[in-house]
Write a protein that holds these residues in place. Structure first.
Motif, PDB file in Angstrom:
ATOM      1  N   VAL A 173     -12.758   0.289   4.605  1.00 51.90           N
ATOM      2  CA  VAL A 173     -11.960   0.360   6.028  1.00 51.90           C
ATOM      3  C   VAL A 173     -11.519  -1.056   6.261  1.00 51.90           C
ATOM      4  O   VAL A 173     -12.662  -2.341   5.616  1.00 51.90           O
ATOM      5  CB  VAL A 173     -12.771   0.897   6.647  1.00 51.90           C
ATOM      6  N   THR A 212     -12.474   6.065   8.930  1.00 51.18           N
ATOM      7  CA  THR A 212     -12.689   6.594   7.341  1.00 51.18           C
ATOM      8  C   THR A 212     -11.084   5.190   7.063  1.00 51.18           C
ATOM      9  O   THR A 212     -11.116   5.955   6.033  1.00 51.18           O
ATOM     10  CB  THR A 212     -12.088   8.225   7.558  1.00 51.18           C
ATOM     11  N   LYS A 213     -10.404   5.074   7.857  1.00 48.92           N
ATOM     12  CA  LYS A 213      -8.826   4.145   6.990  1.00 48.92           C
ATOM     13  C   LYS A 213      -8.414   3.497   7.692  1.00 48.92           C
ATOM     14  O   LYS A 213      -8.902   2.881   8.498  1.00 48.92           O
ATOM     15  CB  LYS A 213      -8.068   5.561   6.278  1.00 48.92           C
ATOM     16  N   PRO A 214      -7.623   2.448   6.784  1.00 55.60           N
ATOM     17  CA  PRO A 214      -7.545   1.418   7.961  1.00 55.60           C
ATOM     18  C   PRO A 214      -6.604   1.084   8.883  1.00 55.60           C
ATOM     19  O   PRO A 214      -6.268   2.346   9.490  1.00 55.60           O
ATOM     20  CB  PRO A 214      -6.448   0.711   6.891  1.00 55.60           C
ATOM     21  N   ARG A 232      -7.097   7.371  15.185  1.00 58.94           N
ATOM     22  CA  ARG A 232      -5.943   7.385  14.371  1.00 58.94           C
ATOM     23  C   ARG A 232      -5.664   6.552  15.827  1.00 58.94           C
ATOM     24  O   ARG A 232      -5.800   6.230  16.285  1.00 58.94           O
ATOM     25  CB  ARG A 232      -5.532   8.646  14.508  1.00 58.94           C
TER      26      ARG A 232
END
Length: 185
Positions: free
Chosen positions: A142, A157-159, A172
């Motif tokens: 990340v 879980t994501k950039p 998000r």
């Protein structure tokens, strides 16, 4: 008398930080404060920049490197794992609430045997001037960009993009932050 006691407690905290860093092989700079019952397990390499504050009951473990930038505060009861193939790099002027969980690796689920098998690791990078809320979990690979705010109990879980407010499971973007120009109060 109260001022003398407070000064004594401040000296005691500074002495505790120096002793803790010395016996745990931690590189630290001016103004670093380490709370009580902070644990550094295994062979993790810990680097603390100027003015870093690590609250009570924080645990660092693994065999990689954790680098924490200037004037960053790590909240109590937080856990940070760094593997040799990943690593955790945290920028400057960040504020982390309590019960933060950062882990840069997990099991390779593509293989039939996961227990005792290979781990998959990727570096975690957290920019500067971020605010990470209570009980946030940040997983491998990340990148949290500068100025990002992550809401309580989120799973990252994501950039996450620069100057955004994020939250949820998985995290998000909820909205963009309106950044006030600090030079033009």
């Amino acid at each position: 008398m109260k001022k003398i006691i407070l000064k004594f407690l401040d000296i005691l905290k500074a002495f505790h930080t120096i002793i803790w860093c010395f016996f745990n092989g931690v590189k630290f700079k001016k103004g670093v404060r380490v709370g009580f019952f902070v644990k550094k397990k295994r062979h993790v390499k810990l680097i603390l920049e100027n003015g870093t504050l690590v609250w009570n009951h924080v645990m660092f473990w693994g065999n990689g490197t954790v680098k924490i930038g200037k004037k960053t505060s790590i909240g109590p009861n937080s856990k940070i794992f760094s593997s040799r193939d990943g690593g955790v790099e945290i920028g400057s002027f960040n504020n982390f609430a309590s019960d933060l969980y950062i882990i840069d690796s997990d099991h390779d689920t593509s293989k039939s045997i996961m227990i005792g098998g290979d781990n998959v690791s990727r570096k975690i990078t957290i920019g500067s001037k971020c605010w990470i809320g209570y009980h946030v979990t940040i997983l491998k690979g990340v990148l949290i960009a500068d100025g990002c705010v992550v809401g309580a109990c989120s799973l990252v879980t994501k950039p996450l993009p620069k100057n955004t407010i994020c939250g949820g499971v998985p995290a998000r973007v909820l909205k963009n932050r309106a950044i006030i120009n600090e030079n033009n109060n």
